[in-house]
Structures are given as C-alpha cells and as structure tokens.
Design a protein around this motif. Structure first.
Motif, PDB file in Angstrom:
ATOM      1  N   UNK A   6       0.834  -1.202   0.000  1.00  0.00           N
ATOM      2  CA  UNK A   6       0.000   0.000   0.000  1.00  0.00           C
ATOM      3  C   UNK A   6       0.864   1.246   0.000  1.00  0.00           C
ATOM      4  N   UNK A   7       0.282   2.340  -0.479  1.00  0.00           N
ATOM      5  CA  UNK A   7       0.885   3.660  -0.343  1.00  0.00           C
ATOM      6  C   UNK A   7      -0.020   4.477   0.573  1.00  0.00           C
ATOM      7  N   UNK A   8       0.579   5.089   1.564  1.00  0.00           N
ATOM      8  CA  UNK A   8      -0.179   5.805   2.587  1.00  0.00           C
ATOM      9  C   UNK A   8       0.097   7.301   2.475  1.00  0.00           C
ATOM     10  N   UNK A   9      -0.910   8.104   2.829  1.00  0.00           N
ATOM     11  CA  UNK A   9      -0.779   9.558   2.705  1.00  0.00           C
ATOM     12  C   UNK A   9      -0.211  10.211   3.956  1.00  0.00           C
ATOM     13  N   UNK A  10      -0.053   9.438   5.032  1.00  0.00           N
ATOM     14  CA  UNK A  10       0.483  10.009   6.267  1.00  0.00           C
ATOM     15  C   UNK A  10       1.526   9.067   6.845  1.00  0.00           C
ATOM     16  N   UNK A  11       2.447   9.644   7.613  1.00  0.00           N
ATOM     17  CA  UNK A  11       3.554   8.867   8.145  1.00  0.00           C
ATOM     18  C   UNK A  11       3.096   7.814   9.148  1.00  0.00           C
ATOM     19  N   UNK A  12       1.942   8.016   9.774  1.00  0.00           N
ATOM     20  CA  UNK A  12       1.404   7.027  10.704  1.00  0.00           C
ATOM     21  C   UNK A  12       0.712   5.868   9.993  1.00  0.00           C
ATOM     22  N   UNK A  13       0.588   5.992   8.664  1.00  0.00           N
ATOM     23  CA  UNK A  13       0.004   4.939   7.833  1.00  0.00           C
ATOM     24  C   UNK A  13      -1.422   4.598   8.245  1.00  0.00           C
ATOM     25  N   UNK A  14      -2.200   5.664   8.487  1.00  0.00           N
ATOM     26  CA  UNK A  14      -3.600   5.494   8.861  1.00  0.00           C
ATOM     27  C   UNK A  14      -4.515   5.487   7.643  1.00  0.00           C
ATOM     28  N   UNK A  15      -4.110   6.212   6.600  1.00  0.00           N
ATOM     29  CA  UNK A  15      -4.909   6.287   5.372  1.00  0.00           C
ATOM     30  C   UNK A  15      -4.089   5.721   4.227  1.00  0.00           C
ATOM     31  N   UNK A  16      -4.436   4.507   3.790  1.00  0.00           N
ATOM     32  CA  UNK A  16      -3.625   3.804   2.782  1.00  0.00           C
ATOM     33  C   UNK A  16      -4.513   3.250   1.680  1.00  0.00           C
ATOM     34  N   UNK A  17      -3.908   3.047   0.525  1.00  0.00           N
ATOM     35  CA  UNK A  17      -4.631   2.474  -0.616  1.00  0.00           C
ATOM     36  C   UNK A  17      -3.635   1.802  -1.556  1.00  0.00           C
ATOM     37  N   UNK A  18      -4.178   1.011  -2.467  1.00  0.00           N
ATOM     38  CA  UNK A  18      -3.362   0.415  -3.527  1.00  0.00           C
ATOM     39  C   UNK A  18      -3.456   1.325  -4.736  1.00  0.00           C
ATOM     40  N   UNK A  19      -2.396   2.067  -5.004  1.00  0.00           N
ATOM     41  CA  UNK A  19      -2.462   3.052  -6.074  1.00  0.00           C
ATOM     42  C   UNK A  19      -1.516   2.810  -7.220  1.00  0.00           C
ATOM     43  N   UNK A  20      -0.703   1.767  -7.125  1.00  0.00           N
ATOM     44  CA  UNK A  20       0.204   1.453  -8.219  1.00  0.00           C
ATOM     45  C   UNK A  20       1.588   2.033  -8.073  1.00  0.00           C
ATOM     46  N   UNK A  21       1.808   2.863  -7.038  1.00  0.00           N
ATOM     47  CA  UNK A  21       3.131   3.449  -6.845  1.00  0.00           C
ATOM     48  C   UNK A  21       4.008   2.630  -5.910  1.00  0.00           C
ATOM     49  N   UNK A  22       3.409   1.709  -5.166  1.00  0.00           N
ATOM     50  CA  UNK A  22       4.174   0.792  -4.324  1.00  0.00           C
ATOM     51  C   UNK A  22       4.537  -0.423  -5.166  1.00  0.00           C
ATOM     52  N   UNK A  23       5.825  -0.651  -5.379  1.00  0.00           N
ATOM     53  CA  UNK A  23       6.271  -1.676  -6.324  1.00  0.00           C
ATOM     54  C   UNK A  23       7.178  -2.680  -5.626  1.00  0.00           C
ATOM     55  N   UNK A  24       7.256  -3.863  -6.215  1.00  0.00           N
ATOM     56  CA  UNK A  24       8.134  -4.925  -5.722  1.00  0.00           C
ATOM     57  C   UNK A  24       8.802  -5.589  -6.908  1.00  0.00           C
TER      58      UNK A  24
END
Length: 343
Positions: free
Chosen positions: A163-181
């Motif tokens: 997931x990619x999260x919009x805050x450092x606490x990782x409270x608001x996250x989504x699968x947006x395609x920018x997190x890669x492996x």
C-alpha cells in the motif's frame, strides 16, 4: 549415479563438431580433467526490493505499507511485512521445502529530502544468498523446452498487497500502483518498428523464417521460436497498437525474452528500413551461482560454436557422457556495435 563406486574425476571434452571428431585421429579438439575433490560451489545471490516509485507519484507524500510474498521455484511464502527484518525473511524462505538455508541482509532506501532522511524509509532491499538448496548453482531457469512455463530467476516477488499511505502514521492507505516490488533479475525487451517489406530476424547468428506484412502475431512468435539452435529461450511477441492480430507497416512489435539472462545485443532485422530499439535492458541476479563442480576452458575462439560433454569416472571405468547446456555453446565475445553519439 556413481555406478557403485566413488567418482574419482570428470573429463570435459570440447570440439567444433557435434561428433567430437574434429581433429586428427577422429578425436575432440581438446579436453580438461577435473578431480572429484575439486569442489568449489559459488552461492547464487538475488536481491528483492519493495519501495515507493517516486517517478510515478504526483506528490512526494507517500509512505510504504502492506505486505508482500516471495516464491521460489513454485513454492510460496506467507505474506511478509513491507519492512520485514532479515530474520523474518530468512525464516519464511527456509520454511519452503526446496530451500534449506539462506543468508539475508537488508538495506534501507532513504528519502532524498534531508528533513526526512531515513526516518521514513521509502523502501527496503534484501540480499538473499542461497547457501543450501535441493539444486545448487545458478538459480536462473534454463530453457530446456519452449513449452516450459518457467522463466527468469527462480525467486520472484508478489507485491499485490503493498500500500501507499498519505500520512507517516500509515492510517490512510490504498493500492495506487506506486508501491512496487521486484527482484534484481530483469528480462530483456526489444522493439521492432516494422517498415513496409517482409523481414527476417537474426539473433545470436541464427536467422528466422521470413516474416511477412499481414502475418499474425502468433505466426511471428512461432517463427521466432523455431531457430535450429536455441540460444535465447522462449520469445513472446506482443503489439499494443496492432489492429487485431495482424502485423502492418508502422507497427511496433515488442519481443520479450523470457529465459535469456542479462543484456542481449540488439536483434538484426533484414529490412534496413525497419527500426530496432531496446525497451528494457536485461540484467542478471546479483551473483550468478555455480554448482559444486566448474572449470574454465581456455583457448577457444568466438568464431565457432563449441560442443561440450562431460564424462564421469570411477574405479571401474568411464560412464556415458552428458551434454553441456546450452548445446552448442556460443562465446559471448563478438564484434562491437555501430558507434553512437558521434558529433
């Protein structure tokens, strides 16, 4: 099988002819002897990376979270945290039935922003050394059959649940395609931009059947996978801009080399008006492993193909030979490419 007695040594024969009768007295060009006590295994090393791809972000405010899994030669781990420790990754891999022991280290991808630095890592990379496996040596799949679904390195990674999260606490996250492996091995991809004439494709000295304007993509793929000598393994053909399944003038055809390890020289197209370009440069694993026995054959030239076979010996005598893959072997030293960036 050792024939009931301990293997004492191996003999490696090489020749320009597949009959191994290329010199006087109908013998091979040369041979090398290797003692069975000359064990020198090199462990295969592969890298795994999970990270935020900043090149595709609309803003810099994204933090990595979620899980990923690893697969090795058909066996899959459980889901692992995005920041898994080396110990966690090691334990997960060693639970697989085809891995006995690995050594794992981890590095952090820090932010280029000096105010953030490594306090909020953008990703992690692990180096995995395969110490003990069912089959030691190079862990890149061999092209033993065009029908084999196996390709690339035996280790792969699935980041579907990163997931990619919009805050450092990782409270608001989504699968947006920018997190890669990804793993360190990358398969070569090249593009052929078709002109208006039929053409053939030469790869590693082997030339395909003529590919005609109006041929289907599946027909072109069949021709590219019908070389008399298999030097690159399976080649997949795709075309996002083609009308249907038919090749027309101006189409851009992508060639995906599923088995070949590393960077492949540009293919040669017989039509001078057609254009060839590299889309993705192939790269191999961090360290290419070697099995228990290996040797260096000196004095060969790249002018010829070379046929190599191995005999095992014990106190009774000589066993039947095994052919070395790839067969025949073509040396990698070739003439340089056309000079570029000339002003």
């Amino acid at each position: 099988e050792n024939g009931g007695r301990r293997i004492t040594h191996y003999k490696i024969e090489y020749d320009e002819l597949s009959s191994f009768t290329g010199v006087q007295n109908s013998g091979p060009f040369g041979s090398v002897s290797l003692s069975s006590s000359s064990i020198g295994t090199i462990s295969d090393v592969q890298s795994v990376t999970v990270m935020i791809d900043n090149d595709t972000l609309l803003s810099n405010d994204a933090y990595l979270s979620g899980t990923f899994s690893l697969s090795f030669d058909g066996q899959m781990t459980s889901q692992l945290p995005y920041n898994a420790s080396p110990e966690v990754l090691k334990a997960a891999l060693e639970e697989l039935c085809n891995i006995h022991e690995v050594h794992v280290t981890r590095s952090i991808h820090c932010s280029p922003d000096p105010s953030i630095g490594c306090m909020a890592p953008e990703g992690y990379s692990w180096l995995i050394t395969f110490v003990s496996l069912n089959n030691l040596g190079d862990q890149h799949h061999r092209s033993t059959s065009k029908l084999s679904p196996s390709a690339s390195h035996k280790l792969s990674v699935d980041g579907s649940y990163l997931f990619e999260c919009s805050d450092v606490n990782r409270a608001t996250c989504s699968i947006g395609g920018n997190a890669v492996a990804n793993v360190g091995t990358v398969q070569e991809v090249q593009r052929i931009t078709v002109a208006s004439s039929p053409f053939s494709v030469t790869i590693g000295g082997e030339t395909s059947e003529v590919i005609n304007i109006g041929d289907s993509l599946s027909k072109m793929e069949e021709k590219l996978n019908s070389y008399p000598i298999d030097r690159t393994g399976r080649i997949s053909v795709t075309c996002a801009g083609c009308l249907g399944d038919v090749i027309n003038s101006g189409d851009s055809i992508l060639l995906y080399f599923a088995h070949f390890r590393g960077d492949l020289p540009p293919v040669i197209v017989s039509d001078p008006a057609a254009m060839v370009s590299e889309v993705t440069k192939g790269s191999s694993q961090f360290v290419v492993g070697r099995s228990s026995y290996s040797t260096v054959i000196s004095g060969l030239t790249s002018v010829h193909d070379w046929y190599v076979r191995v005999f095992a010996y014990n106190g009774v005598g000589e066993g039947l030979p095994e052919l070395v893959w790839p067969y025949p072997l073509r040396l990698t030293a070739v003439a340089p490419q056309v000079p570029g960036n000339i002003v």
